[in-house]
Design an enzyme around this catalytic site. Sequence first.
Site, PDB file in Angstrom:
ATOM      1  N   ASP A   1       0.938  -0.944  -0.082  1.00  0.00           N
ATOM      2  CA  ASP A   1      -0.072  -0.145   0.078  1.00  0.00           C
ATOM      3  C   ASP A   1       0.731   1.162   0.103  1.00  0.00           C
ATOM      4  O   ASP A   1       0.518   2.309   0.690  1.00  0.00           O
ATOM      5  CB  ASP A   1      -0.900  -0.063   1.256  1.00  0.00           C
ATOM      6  CG  ASP A   1      -1.898  -1.239   1.172  1.00  0.00           C
ATOM      7  OD1 ASP A   1      -2.417  -1.608   0.189  1.00  0.00           O
ATOM      8  OD2 ASP A   1      -1.327  -1.937   2.346  1.00  0.00           O
TER       9      ASP A   1
ATOM     10  N   HIS B   1      -4.304  -1.887  -6.377  1.00  0.00           N
ATOM     11  CA  HIS B   1      -3.727  -0.679  -6.563  1.00  0.00           C
ATOM     12  C   HIS B   1      -4.668   0.445  -7.124  1.00  0.00           C
ATOM     13  O   HIS B   1      -5.810  -0.306  -7.852  1.00  0.00           O
ATOM     14  CB  HIS B   1      -2.555  -0.746  -8.040  1.00  0.00           C
ATOM     15  CG  HIS B   1      -1.566  -1.562  -7.404  1.00  0.00           C
ATOM     16  ND1 HIS B   1      -0.670  -1.111  -6.369  1.00  0.00           N
ATOM     17  CD2 HIS B   1      -1.082  -2.603  -8.256  1.00  0.00           C
ATOM     18  CE1 HIS B   1       0.371  -2.250  -6.531  1.00  0.00           C
ATOM     19  NE2 HIS B   1       0.250  -3.114  -7.670  1.00  0.00           N
TER      20      HIS B   1
ATOM     21  N   GLY C   1       0.053  14.012  -3.074  1.00  0.00           N
ATOM     22  CA  GLY C   1      -1.756  13.940  -3.331  1.00  0.00           C
ATOM     23  C   GLY C   1      -1.961  12.786  -4.064  1.00  0.00           C
ATOM     24  O   GLY C   1      -1.239  11.713  -4.517  1.00  0.00           O
TER      25      GLY C   1
END
Length: 458
Positions: A47, A75, A447
């Site tokens: 992750d 993903h 982000g």
Amino acid sequence: MEEPSKVSAPTAVNGHPVVQSHAEMHQRCLNPYRSKVTVVLGAQWGDEGKGKVVDMLATEADIVCRCQGGNNAGHTVVVNGVDFDFHLLPSGIINERCKSIIGNGVVIHLPGLFEELAKNEAKGLTNWESRLIISNRAHLVFDLHQQVDGLQEAEKGGKSLGTTKKGIGPCYSSKATRNGIRVSDLLGDFKVFGEKFESLVNMYKRLFPNFEVDIAAELARYRDYADRLRPLVQDTVSFLHGSLREGKSVLVEGANAAMLDIDFGTYPYVTSSNCSIGGVLTGLGLPPQTIGEVIGVVKAYTTRVGDGPFPTELHDEVGSLLQTRGGEIGVTTKRVRRCGWLDLALLRYTAMVNGYTALCVTKLDILDTLKEIKVAVSYNLNGERINYFPGSITALGQVEVNYITVPGWLTSTEGVREFSELPPQAQDYIRLIENDLGVPVKWIGVGKGRESIINVKD
């Protein structure tokens, strides 16, 4: 008497120029390809954001590959505000100019694969049929493997391993005990496939008295899957080697992560495949000299799904803040991820195993609101500092973590696109990672979207 005609030596064999000396031959063996493979690997417990990195690099790639694992991986790639979720597919499938390969080391649940394709088609994935290539040597995960996975976990009771129950472990077990079933079996003589499937069912029936499978119904399903699968399947080993000789750009997307590797991870709280650099070679049929860049993806803090030791885990409000701000919920399992501080002792270990040539640090922006940040730099075991990563989970559970505390930056980094524009404290945090591991950080994620990446220039 007529002299025999002289036969001139061939100038090429199988497309290779004939060399004139052992030295030339040796040199060609060292570098027989016109291009190298770039590998992206998770450096922690998964992750880390590998899919985002692969998506970024795939814009320049001709081929993107998965080499191991199954649909236990997850993903998420954000493109134009749309979340694409991938479990079996290489996340490079979004890129319409490159081929996507599912290699021989991957275990494939066909119902899951076709469901994943349908879901992503609904989100805008197109023309995948001409770009997806599946190895004929890959093993198949059946629903019965998933059933066995659940039964085995139930038998362990309170000592379960926290698997995804996707059937990955039982399928790799079938592979190791040589009663697994491969894609080539499904596409060959269907009668022989049916016999192998029935044999597999009967084996599990002997182990689990309540185990039931409707063999006729399953075989009917798989006859249909065979027709759908056939156009996608070929010998991926030959395809990849030919592509490298042609100078094609090949990118490999590792699934899971180094600390989940069956040999080097926190065994037995690991997955059932080699998700370190070795799995790339065996999972695609590549020799070591094909490997170029090895990119380690590092989350700016540490997370883990499921059970197992986690030295820097936080059980306080900071851990909760990281979970909330980081959206730390598993793509595959939907389980909340455990969160903790960045662990340089762990990263040094995975860097040794994988040989990273570059790093991508993701989710730096999640730390934006912290006044102080702790970083694990070493462990003590039995009162003494150790310079190795414990191989025993008992020992790992007993370590005392030595931290350093660094200042936070208390300002948003989400809009930053140049390293020099990061707050000085954030720059120092990145340099700390680089200097400790001796590996350059080339990218920083700030982000969710593919545009939210800082390309760190020298």
